[in-house]
Design a protein around this motif. Structure first.
Motif, PDB file in Angstrom:
ATOM      1  N   GLN A 311       0.798  -1.217   0.000  1.00 20.62           N
ATOM      2  CA  GLN A 311       0.000   0.000   0.000  1.00 20.62           C
ATOM      3  C   GLN A 311       0.828   1.263   0.000  1.00 20.62           C
ATOM      4  O   GLN A 311       0.515   2.212  -0.680  1.00 20.62           O
ATOM      5  CB  GLN A 311      -0.903   0.002   1.249  1.00 20.62           C
ATOM      6  N   LEU A 312       1.895   1.256   0.846  1.00 21.09           N
ATOM      7  CA  LEU A 312       2.617   2.514   1.043  1.00 21.09           C
ATOM      8  C   LEU A 312       3.853   2.608   0.175  1.00 21.09           C
ATOM      9  O   LEU A 312       4.751   3.367   0.470  1.00 21.09           O
ATOM     10  CB  LEU A 312       3.027   2.639   2.519  1.00 21.09           C
ATOM     11  N   ALA A 313       3.904   1.826  -0.903  1.00 23.20           N
ATOM     12  CA  ALA A 313       5.142   1.739  -1.681  1.00 23.20           C
ATOM     13  C   ALA A 313       5.665   3.104  -2.110  1.00 23.20           C
ATOM     14  O   ALA A 313       6.839   3.389  -1.943  1.00 23.20           O
ATOM     15  CB  ALA A 313       4.941   0.854  -2.903  1.00 23.20           C
ATOM     16  N   ASP A 314       4.787   3.978  -2.660  1.00 22.64           N
ATOM     17  CA  ASP A 314       5.333   5.302  -3.024  1.00 22.64           C
ATOM     18  C   ASP A 314       4.797   6.378  -2.107  1.00 22.64           C
ATOM     19  O   ASP A 314       4.214   7.352  -2.553  1.00 22.64           O
ATOM     20  CB  ASP A 314       5.067   5.682  -4.489  1.00 22.64           C
ATOM     21  N   TRP A 315       5.038   6.214  -0.830  1.00 24.51           N
ATOM     22  CA  TRP A 315       4.568   7.221   0.124  1.00 24.51           C
ATOM     23  C   TRP A 315       5.286   8.537  -0.064  1.00 24.51           C
ATOM     24  O   TRP A 315       4.765   9.601   0.246  1.00 24.51           O
ATOM     25  CB  TRP A 315       4.725   6.714   1.555  1.00 24.51           C
ATOM     26  N   GLN A 316       6.498   8.482  -0.584  1.00 27.25           N
ATOM     27  CA  GLN A 316       7.269   9.723  -0.754  1.00 27.25           C
ATOM     28  C   GLN A 316       6.635  10.637  -1.789  1.00 27.25           C
ATOM     29  O   GLN A 316       6.739  11.850  -1.710  1.00 27.25           O
ATOM     30  CB  GLN A 316       8.692   9.391  -1.212  1.00 27.25           C
ATOM     31  N   SER A 317       5.973  10.029  -2.787  1.00 26.80           N
ATOM     32  CA  SER A 317       5.427  10.858  -3.859  1.00 26.80           C
ATOM     33  C   SER A 317       4.120  11.519  -3.442  1.00 26.80           C
ATOM     34  O   SER A 317       3.714  12.513  -4.039  1.00 26.80           O
ATOM     35  CB  SER A 317       5.194  10.009  -5.106  1.00 26.80           C
ATOM     36  N   VAL A 318       3.472  11.012  -2.416  1.00 24.53           N
ATOM     37  CA  VAL A 318       2.225  11.631  -1.960  1.00 24.53           C
ATOM     38  C   VAL A 318       2.582  12.728  -0.981  1.00 24.53           C
ATOM     39  O   VAL A 318       3.209  12.485   0.046  1.00 24.53           O
ATOM     40  CB  VAL A 318       1.318  10.591  -1.267  1.00 24.53           C
ATOM     41  N   LYS A 319       2.176  13.952  -1.302  1.00 25.15           N
ATOM     42  CA  LYS A 319       2.655  15.092  -0.524  1.00 25.15           C
ATOM     43  C   LYS A 319       2.154  15.083   0.914  1.00 25.15           C
ATOM     44  O   LYS A 319       2.861  15.439   1.831  1.00 25.15           O
ATOM     45  CB  LYS A 319       2.232  16.402  -1.197  1.00 25.15           C
ATOM     46  N   SER A 320       0.899  14.678   1.123  1.00 23.73           N
ATOM     47  CA  SER A 320       0.353  14.825   2.474  1.00 23.73           C
ATOM     48  C   SER A 320       0.471  13.572   3.319  1.00 23.73           C
ATOM     49  O   SER A 320      -0.176  13.448   4.342  1.00 23.73           O
ATOM     50  CB  SER A 320      -1.107  15.272   2.394  1.00 23.73           C
ATOM     51  N   LEU A 321       1.312  12.612   2.908  1.00 19.61           N
ATOM     52  CA  LEU A 321       1.424  11.371   3.675  1.00 19.61           C
ATOM     53  C   LEU A 321       2.773  11.299   4.365  1.00 19.61           C
ATOM     54  O   LEU A 321       3.799  11.538   3.753  1.00 19.61           O
ATOM     55  CB  LEU A 321       1.262  10.180   2.722  1.00 19.61           C
ATOM     56  N   GLY A 322       2.775  10.988   5.647  1.00 21.61           N
ATOM     57  CA  GLY A 322       4.020  10.831   6.383  1.00 21.61           C
ATOM     58  C   GLY A 322       4.015   9.529   7.153  1.00 21.61           C
ATOM     59  O   GLY A 322       2.961   9.044   7.550  1.00 21.61           O
ATOM     60  N   LEU A 323       5.185   8.938   7.346  1.00 20.04           N
ATOM     61  CA  LEU A 323       5.298   7.723   8.149  1.00 20.04           C
ATOM     62  C   LEU A 323       6.136   8.048   9.373  1.00 20.04           C
ATOM     63  O   LEU A 323       7.153   8.740   9.270  1.00 20.04           O
ATOM     64  CB  LEU A 323       5.988   6.601   7.355  1.00 20.04           C
ATOM     65  N   LEU A 324       5.725   7.558  10.515  1.00 20.16           N
ATOM     66  CA  LEU A 324       6.430   7.865  11.748  1.00 20.16           C
ATOM     67  C   LEU A 324       6.884   6.575  12.403  1.00 20.16           C
ATOM     68  O   LEU A 324       6.066   5.733  12.745  1.00 20.16           O
ATOM     69  CB  LEU A 324       5.493   8.636  12.679  1.00 20.16           C
ATOM     70  N   ASN A 325       8.184   6.435  12.572  1.00 18.87           N
ATOM     71  CA  ASN A 325       8.721   5.227  13.175  1.00 18.87           C
ATOM     72  C   ASN A 325       9.502   5.644  14.418  1.00 18.87           C
ATOM     73  O   ASN A 325      10.701   5.877  14.372  1.00 18.87           O
ATOM     74  CB  ASN A 325       9.632   4.535  12.149  1.00 18.87           C
ATOM     75  N   LEU A 326       8.796   5.762  15.537  1.00 18.25           N
ATOM     76  CA  LEU A 326       9.446   6.170  16.775  1.00 18.25           C
ATOM     77  C   LEU A 326      10.204   5.006  17.382  1.00 18.25           C
ATOM     78  O   LEU A 326       9.815   3.855  17.228  1.00 18.25           O
ATOM     79  CB  LEU A 326       8.399   6.632  17.794  1.00 18.25           C
ATOM     80  N   VAL A 327      11.267   5.309  18.120  1.00 14.08           N
ATOM     81  CA  VAL A 327      12.021   4.244  18.751  1.00 14.08           C
ATOM     82  C   VAL A 327      11.739   4.143  20.242  1.00 14.08           C
ATOM     83  O   VAL A 327      11.655   3.057  20.799  1.00 14.08           O
ATOM     84  CB  VAL A 327      13.532   4.449  18.520  1.00 14.08           C
ATOM     85  N   TYR A 328      11.588   5.290  20.891  1.00 12.40           N
ATOM     86  CA  TYR A 328      11.410   5.264  22.352  1.00 12.40           C
ATOM     87  C   TYR A 328      10.122   5.947  22.769  1.00 12.40           C
ATOM     88  O   TYR A 328       9.573   6.761  22.039  1.00 12.40           O
ATOM     89  CB  TYR A 328      12.583   5.983  23.034  1.00 12.40           C
TER      90      TYR A 328
END
Lengths: 362, 349
Positions: A311-328
């Motif tokens: 689903q998220l393969a080209d998330w970079q090309s979608v302007k309003s989509l962000g992914l958040l991968n927190l560690v702590y």
């Protein structure tokens, strides 16, 4: 200054606005392409360590600190005082670019910070009339003692305390892979305690699988669920054991993201939460939320392929989509019932007391 | 013979419907509409002479349908709605006035002396047409539910809000997209492992220009302090005002309660079910643990229990508001809506 020799590593991908003050690096692009490493400035064992950190090969608070201290031992062994310089000052200056390089590879953990502070102090305390060979031997011995006392022996002491808290018939819930908690469970199993373990895991790191392997190898009965199933499995649980990355001076527990959630749900079901932490991870910092000071991991880790579709393969090309991968994340002290350290069992709020006592000792 | 043809045709359609149910994969809105359409067909084509016969037929088919897929509660809910419709039409045909309160007045309960004397045996010619018309009205209502809920979006979302949701709900998607036409806000979607429906939701929302962020389930509590509202969909609304929702929702609700963030549930009326949450063996549904621990981990797999529950129970104390196609309601009002939609004797099919 020496730090200017280390070029800055560039951020990757769109950063969620709340976290734009933190760095977000990609794991796929090799580190050596992102930072050109001048070989004369950085010791090869530090370069190797930095690569291992950035790729996640060495992970976990204790593992990272031990690896750091071993690398520093190498550095000290290979060090020779240049003419007209004094060992204490020069060696400390030599370490500065190494530390900023390691910080670029992966932000330093609280335990690593404390270890570095200790080493710097030991180096500065070397009397000026001390000969180089003797000084180096003394430093190597200091480091060995530190690892032995603060990590290895502390683990033994904590196990002894914690095993008293494990009774027969217990169902213990653990989250992710904490070397200390795994150690405690294996010791308890050796001492013939009858219990079973529920390992909770979460995407995208899936560290719980490593903990699962270690426990199953010893013969401990295990159940495995993902973190979204925690409220389903919690009615069966009698105790929760959690590891910590750092304990902050205001009593908050900084640990792998998801820990605070588990503590929250455990509190709702009235299940005791015990945090196991060595004192060298106690930190002078204070924090009240997980935003101001955190680590952002590679956002591409969240991408998953299910049934042939990504689903998220080209998330970079979608302007309003962000992914958040927190560690702590930070767990408030009212969710934690007990902290088990090598100095004994203390409540979360006693952390500044321990810090003060340690400072007075030193 | 035309009569027999009609019956076999009806029988075939029912079998096809049951097979479709067992296969699963349809959204609950679609299931509700096709159930209502099938019940209309049964009313039109089956052989019955009085309301009591029709109710027996529908009850029988309803039991078969709920047995085919117990976790799909909309089927049972539609059957109960139609049974209530039949009772109402029968009462109207008999000429008795609004007897809606017959079970509610304590006085009536004491003086009536036992259960209702209705046996639904009287034959009324226009009953069939009336029931079919009422079911048509029900179908119209079902078609418009998502739009009705989405229309209320502007009353609940202000500008520059941060809204959190979990997994994928078509109702919430329509709700947020409708609000996004006039307001600017930010949405955080929890991905809901292991199926990660949240990813699909996020791509769909961001295509409409809504600022979306995807977070893993483990980060729900960590980011909750910056969230203004939590808006979720659900699989079923239970009789006590609680929810049966996708797993991870209970954690989300607890985190929202801790931060005093309002929890809003967008649920159309056909999801309201007279079930209570205490039924241990029927509440939870599990799927293959392979989703959680894949076969590639073969060595440990045989020595370990892995669980993959699909649903979570959320108690009514954690819910702030229900938004349905008939408006907004507090969880304490759900019992009242239940009595308007279903007759108490139909709670057990």
């Amino acid at each position: 200054s020496h730090c200017s020799h280390i070029p800055l590593r560039s951020d990757y991908g769109y950063k969620v606005s709340l976290f734009s003050h933190l760095h977000q690096y990609s794991r796929k692009a090799p580190l050596t392409q992102q930072i050109s490493i001048p070989a004369t400035v950085i010791h090869p064992s530090i370069v190797r360590l930095g690569l291992q950190y950035s790729q996640g090969i060495v992970a976990g608070s204790n593992a990272r600190s031990v690896a750091l201290l071993h690398a520093f031992k190498q550095v000290i062994q290979d060090y020779s005082t240049p003419p007209n310089e004094e060992l204490p000052r020069d060696l400390v200056n030599k370490l500065k670019p190494y530390i900023s390089f390691l910080n670029q590879c992966r932000p330093l953990s609280a335990s690593m910070g404390n270890a570095i502070k200790y080493i710097k102090k030991e180096i500065s305390n070397i009397p000026s009339q001390c000969k180089e060979e003797e000084a180096k031997k003394k430093l190597l011995l200091c480091i060995d003692n530190y690892v032995n006392e603060k990590i290895t022996l502390a683990a033994k002491a904590i196990s002894k305390c914690a095993i008293d808290k494990i009774s027969d018939g217990d169902v213990i819930l653990v989250y992710g892979c904490s070397s200390l908690v795994n150690h405690i469970l294996c010791e308890a199993f050796e001492k013939q305690r009858k219990f079973r373990v529920i390992v909770v895991d979460s995407r995208p790191r899936l560290e719980g699988r490593e903990a699962l392997r270690r426990l199953v190898k010893r013969g401990i009965r295990c159940t495995y669920v993902l973190i979204s199933a925690v409220s389903y499995i919690l009615p069966e649980v009698s105790k929760v054991f959690l590891g910590a990355h750092a304990l902050l001076a205001n009593g908050y527990v900084m640990s792998r993201v998801g820990t605070s959630q588990i503590a929250l749900v455990a509190k709702a079901y009235n299940v005791p939460v015990l945090v196991c932490c060595e004192t060298y991870k106690f930190c002078e910092r204070v924090q009240t939320d997980s935003f101001v000071s955190n680590e952002l991991d590679d956002p591409d880790d969240l991408i998953v392929t299910r049934e042939g579709k990504t689903q998220l393969a080209d998330w970079q090309s979608v302007k309003s989509l962000g992914l958040l991968n927190l560690v702590y994340d930070v767990t408030p002290p009212d969710f934690v019932d007990l902290v088990i350290t090598e100095l004994g069992m203390i409540p979360c709020t006693s952390v500044p007391v321990v810090l003060r006592v340690k400072n007075v000792d030193q | 013979m035309p009569g027999a043809d009609k019956e076999t045709d009806l029988g075939e359609r029912i079998e096809a419907f049951l097979a479709e149910l067992k296969r699963g994969g349809r959204g609950s809105g679609e299931t509700a509409r096709s159930t209502a359409a099938l019940l209309r067909r049964i009313t039109a084509q089956a052989r019955w002479s009085s309301a009591g016969d029709l109710m027996e037929i529908i009850r029988k088919e309803g039991r078969r349908m709920t047995a085919a897929q117990p976790s799909e509660t909309t089927v049972g809910n539609m059957v109960r709605r139609v049974l209530k419709i039949i009772r109402e039409e029968y009462a109207r045909s008999r000429g008795s006035s609004e007897e809606a309160d017959q079970q509610e007045s304590l006085h009536k309960l004491l003086t009536s002396g036992g259960s209702s004397e209705e046996n639904f045996r009287q034959h009324f010619a226009p009953l069939k047409a009336n029931v079919i018309e009422a079911i048509n009205e029900l179908l119209t209502e079902l078609e418009g539910t998502t739009d009705n809920i989405a229309m209320q979006a502007l009353e609940h979302i202000h500008s520059n809000e941060v809204i959190m949701t979990i997994g994928r709900s078509r109702t919430v998607e329509a709700f947020l997209k409708d609000a996004a036409r006039k307001r600017k806000f930010h949405v955080i979607v929890a991905e809901c492992a292991p199926f990660c429906q949240g990813h699909e939701m996020a791509t769909s929302l961001s295509e409409d220009g809504i600022e979306t962020t995807v977070i893993p389930d483990a980060a729900i509590f960590a980011v909750m302090s910056r969230v203004n509202k939590v808006i979720i969909g659900t699989q079923t609304v239970l009789a006590n005002g609680g929810l049966r929702a996708v797993n991870g929702t209970h954690t989300l609700a607890l985190a929202a309660k801790h931060h005093s963030t309002p929890l809003i549930v967008c649920a159309p009326m056909f999801k309201l079910s007279p079930q209570f949450p205490n039924e241990e063996d029927t509440f939870h549904k599990f799927v293959s643990p392979q989703e959680v621990l894949p076969f590639t981990e073969g060595e440990v797999l045989s020595k370990v229990n892995a669980h993959c529950p699909v649903f979570d129970y959320v108690p009514p104390e954690l819910i702030t508001l229900f938004i349905s196609n008939i408006g907004g309601n507090a969880p304490s009002y759900i019992y009242r809506l239940m009595s308007e939609l279903y007759h108490p004797e139909d709670h057990e099919l």
